[in-house]
Design a protein around this motif. Structure first.
Motif, PDB file in Angstrom:
ATOM      1  N   GLU A  36       0.839  -1.236   0.073  1.00 30.85           N
ATOM      2  CA  GLU A  36       0.022  -0.058   0.096  1.00 30.85           C
ATOM      3  C   GLU A  36       0.954   1.127  -0.180  1.00 30.85           C
ATOM      4  O   GLU A  36       0.373   2.226  -0.865  1.00 30.85           O
ATOM      5  CB  GLU A  36      -0.894  -0.084   1.204  1.00 30.85           C
ATOM      6  CG  GLU A  36      -2.093  -1.039   1.187  1.00 30.85           C
ATOM      7  CD  GLU A  36      -2.627  -1.100   2.441  1.00 30.85           C
ATOM      8  OE1 GLU A  36      -4.063  -1.521   2.118  1.00 30.85           O
ATOM      9  OE2 GLU A  36      -2.020  -1.160   3.569  1.00 30.85           O
ATOM     10  N   LEU A  37       2.009   1.124   0.640  1.00 30.33           N
ATOM     11  CA  LEU A  37       2.980   2.277   0.683  1.00 30.33           C
ATOM     12  C   LEU A  37       3.500   2.538  -0.688  1.00 30.33           C
ATOM     13  O   LEU A  37       3.576   3.855  -0.820  1.00 30.33           O
ATOM     14  CB  LEU A  37       4.006   2.201   1.942  1.00 30.33           C
ATOM     15  CG  LEU A  37       3.398   2.401   3.336  1.00 30.33           C
ATOM     16  CD1 LEU A  37       4.393   2.026   4.252  1.00 30.33           C
ATOM     17  CD2 LEU A  37       2.856   3.516   3.552  1.00 30.33           C
ATOM     18  N   GLN A  38       3.912   1.523  -1.233  1.00 34.09           N
ATOM     19  CA  GLN A  38       4.347   1.712  -2.521  1.00 34.09           C
ATOM     20  C   GLN A  38       3.522   2.289  -3.438  1.00 34.09           C
ATOM     21  O   GLN A  38       3.829   2.900  -4.618  1.00 34.09           O
ATOM     22  CB  GLN A  38       4.827   0.455  -3.107  1.00 34.09           C
ATOM     23  CG  GLN A  38       6.049  -0.314  -2.399  1.00 34.09           C
ATOM     24  CD  GLN A  38       7.355   0.759  -2.372  1.00 34.09           C
ATOM     25  OE1 GLN A  38       7.627   1.197  -3.416  1.00 34.09           O
ATOM     26  NE2 GLN A  38       8.127   0.894  -1.436  1.00 34.09           N
ATOM     27  N   GLN A  39       2.137   1.945  -3.346  1.00 29.49           N
ATOM     28  CA  GLN A  39       1.092   2.334  -4.461  1.00 29.49           C
ATOM     29  C   GLN A  39       0.702   3.973  -4.084  1.00 29.49           C
ATOM     30  O   GLN A  39      -0.255   4.493  -4.706  1.00 29.49           O
ATOM     31  CB  GLN A  39      -0.044   1.514  -4.519  1.00 29.49           C
ATOM     32  CG  GLN A  39       0.125   0.260  -4.990  1.00 29.49           C
ATOM     33  CD  GLN A  39      -0.883  -0.868  -4.772  1.00 29.49           C
ATOM     34  OE1 GLN A  39      -2.124  -0.394  -4.310  1.00 29.49           O
ATOM     35  NE2 GLN A  39      -0.599  -2.082  -5.259  1.00 29.49           N
ATOM     36  N   ALA A  40       0.951   4.220  -2.878  1.00 36.56           N
ATOM     37  CA  ALA A  40       0.512   5.695  -2.237  1.00 36.56           C
ATOM     38  C   ALA A  40       0.960   6.714  -3.265  1.00 36.56           C
ATOM     39  O   ALA A  40       2.072   6.638  -3.900  1.00 36.56           O
ATOM     40  CB  ALA A  40       0.883   5.743  -0.884  1.00 36.56           C
TER      41      ALA A  40
END
Length: 103
Positions: A36-40
């Motif tokens: 999720e952090l990579q896609q933020a």
């Protein structure tokens, strides 16, 4: 005027532990995963229309001839007299000075 937060007593260790327990038990407050952090994305990229609306709504609108901030020493009685006339007393001083200017 005092800051209301400055009157709060510090939390005890037990109170802090209870707050942390409630946070951990909250199903709506899950930690973000690495995926999720990579896609933020930054807010401006994720919601460009909303970002533009917020950005435009902040601050005063631009003026053609903005006032300049200066520091000036005036007699106390002069300031008292202008302040006694109510809100906008600084603008009234500006008007008096404009009328008195030498060409």
């Amino acid at each position: 005027m005092s800051n209301p937060k400055s009157r709060l007593r510090p939390l005890t260790d037990e109170e802090e532990a209870e707050i942390q327990r409630q946070i951990a038990a909250d199903p709506d407050d899950a930690e973000a995963t690495e995926e999720e952090l990579q896609q933020a994305k930054p807010f401006a990229q994720a919601f460009p229309e909303l970002f533009e609306g917020i950005k435009r709504a902040r601050g005063r609108p631009a003026v053609e001839k903005p006032k300049q901030i200066v520091s000036i020493r005036l007699d106390q009685d002069v300031i008292r007299k202008f302040k006694a006339t109510g809100k906008g007393w600084q603008a009234r001083i500006n008007e008096v000075l404009k009328k008195a200017k030498v060409s």
